[in-house]
Structure formats: C-alpha cells, structure tokens
Design an enzyme around this catalytic site. Sequence first.
Site, short mmCIF file in Angstrom:
data_model
loop_
_atom_site.label_atom_id
_atom_site.label_comp_id
_atom_site.label_asym_id
_atom_site.label_seq_id
_atom_site.Cartn_x
_atom_site.Cartn_y
_atom_site.Cartn_z
N ARG A 1 11.89 23.42 53.05
CA ARG A 1 10.98 24.12 54.49
C ARG A 1 10.93 23.43 55.43
NH1 ARG A 1 8.05 23.34 49.01
NH2 ARG A 1 7.68 25.50 48.41
N LYS B 1 5.72 20.67 49.15
CA LYS B 1 4.36 21.19 49.31
C LYS B 1 3.47 20.72 48.50
CE LYS B 1 2.44 25.83 50.03
NZ LYS B 1 3.36 27.37 49.96
N HIS C 1 12.66 29.28 58.87
CA HIS C 1 11.75 29.87 56.81
C HIS C 1 12.32 30.63 57.02
CE1 HIS C 1 9.09 28.96 54.03
NE2 HIS C 1 8.74 30.53 53.95
N ARG D 1 15.40 30.17 54.99
CA ARG D 1 15.30 29.71 53.19
C ARG D 1 15.02 30.67 52.37
NH1 ARG D 1 12.56 26.52 50.67
NH2 ARG D 1 10.39 26.94 48.78
N HIS E 1 9.36 25.43 44.11
CA HIS E 1 7.82 26.19 44.28
C HIS E 1 7.29 25.83 43.04
CE1 HIS E 1 9.98 30.14 45.88
NE2 HIS E 1 9.34 28.86 47.07
N TYR F 1 12.05 36.82 45.49
CA TYR F 1 13.29 37.58 46.05
C TYR F 1 14.02 38.56 45.22
CZ TYR F 1 11.77 33.74 49.02
OH TYR F 1 11.29 32.58 49.83
#
Length: 294
Positions: free
Chosen positions: A152, A177, A250, A253, A276, A285
Amino acid sequence: MEVTDVLIESFGNWLITLGYADSTVYTSKRHVNDFFFYLKEHEIRKLEKVKAETIIAYHNYLQERKNKRQTGSLSENYIISNINALKRLSKYLQETEQGKLSIEIKCKGNQSHQKSILTKEEVKLLYKACDHSILGIRDRAILGIYYGCGLRRSEGIALNVSDIHLGKNLVHVRKGKGSRERYVPLSLSVKEDLENYIYVARNQILSFKNQKQEALFLSMRSKRISENALLLRIHKLKEAASITKEVGLHSLRHSIATHLLQSGMKLEEVSQFLGHSSLESTQIYTHLAHEVSL
C-alpha cells in the site's frame, strides 16, 4: 422462470466452461444464492417478476446490511462483487435463452479499478523508462516495492532499510493496515533492484548531506520521501512509457494482484500477499483478472 438450486448449479457450470477461476465461480454462486434468498423473502418466486427497482432495492439492502463476520457494514468490494455476480447471471440467462435480468447498477469502484489495471506489457514499459541515474535506480526500487511486492502507499513510505531482509528474500511490513504486520516475498529481480538502490543510489543520496537516515526511500535531501514525490516519479515514468491510463501507487498494487490471479495463484495466497484481513477485499480482483485478460 422459477428460482431453483438447479439454476444456480447450471450457472456455476457455465462460468467454469467460460474459464472463470474456481474462486470466482464459488463467490458468484454464493452471491446469486443470497440474491434468490432475498427474492423469496420478498415473495418473488419467478425471475420475470424481478424489475429494475428490485435490483436497486437489493443494492440498497446490501449497503445497509450488517457484516456477519465482523462489526460494521459490508465492504464496498463485497457489494461490488455481489452486483457483478448478478451481471454474470444476467448474461448467462440471456445466452442460454432462459430469461432476462436487467442490472442497471453501475459499480464505480469496479470501474475505477479496471481503468487503472496495467497490462504486463505496460509494466515492462514502466521499468524500461527507468534510466541508470540515481533517480532511475530509485525508480526501479519503487516499482519493485509497489508492483513487485504489492504494498500500500503508506506501507512503502514507512519502510526502513532494516525492513528489507535481502538474505531471506523478504520485506517486513511493520505498519500495515489495522496495525497488522506481515512478510512479503522478494522475487529475484526485485531483490536485485533493491540491492542496487540500497548499496549504490541510496548511499550516494546520503553522502549529499553526510547524515544517517533509517528510511528506505529517500528524497534528494536525504529525508524520508513524501507521497507527492513518489507520485511525481510514477507520473514521469508513465509519460516516458507513453501510457495513457491513470497510473498511481495503488494502481500498481491493483495490477500485481490481477496478474497473480491470472498466473494461477490461489485467492487465499493473493489475499495474504496483499495483507487483506478477509477474502472479501481480494474477491474484486477475481473478475478483474478474467475481464482484463479478455
């Protein structure tokens, strides 16, 4: 046409025949099943009774529905995945002449993702645009972290040199995150680019001010690089590569996630790679990987 389990199963077989990934088939069938359950709760037993307002109402329901696995509402990615499953169902019904399902909902998030997905050839052009100067060597390392490792924006900026374990071929993401840590594998080419940057270009940048700095990516003033400076370099590479798409940190990514799924990597592995917290965030995706490859 009446809503049945047989319809869901035949829909899944149709997706398999078209070459969709197993994970996409699974999630599509699950989303369609949830939609049919919603229809039954609202006394709608036949697809002919499903109108445009029914789909809008279902979309609103998803936006207000609570997340069963964690606190809060459903993620935007999950909702996008759900609506796209219904679009696939609509296409299946039309092509098999079993009816019609009008899906007018436009998922802006999905559209913006797809517009920013780079092809593998476009990624090669970005790398080719990197010269052999100090900035060019740093550019290759930046591409390695944001495309090769799929970090990220904030994760890459926060990296320190000590987080790059060249001997183990790993990048330690300490500030992920939700304060989650993870280790990301380094490919041989990314490792070589990072070695070249750390031991050549970065040392030269440090010599300009003759000071110590723990940050991995440095500005020419030997300070931790800013987000704007990173975006400026990516924009310069994009122009040099003559790429017309919107390219940012991004989108790099998004691109590696799509390419990994296209190469056959399992959804669970891609989810872990990206850091994630759940598969819901990665599912977007799965259909992008199929659509971009068409």
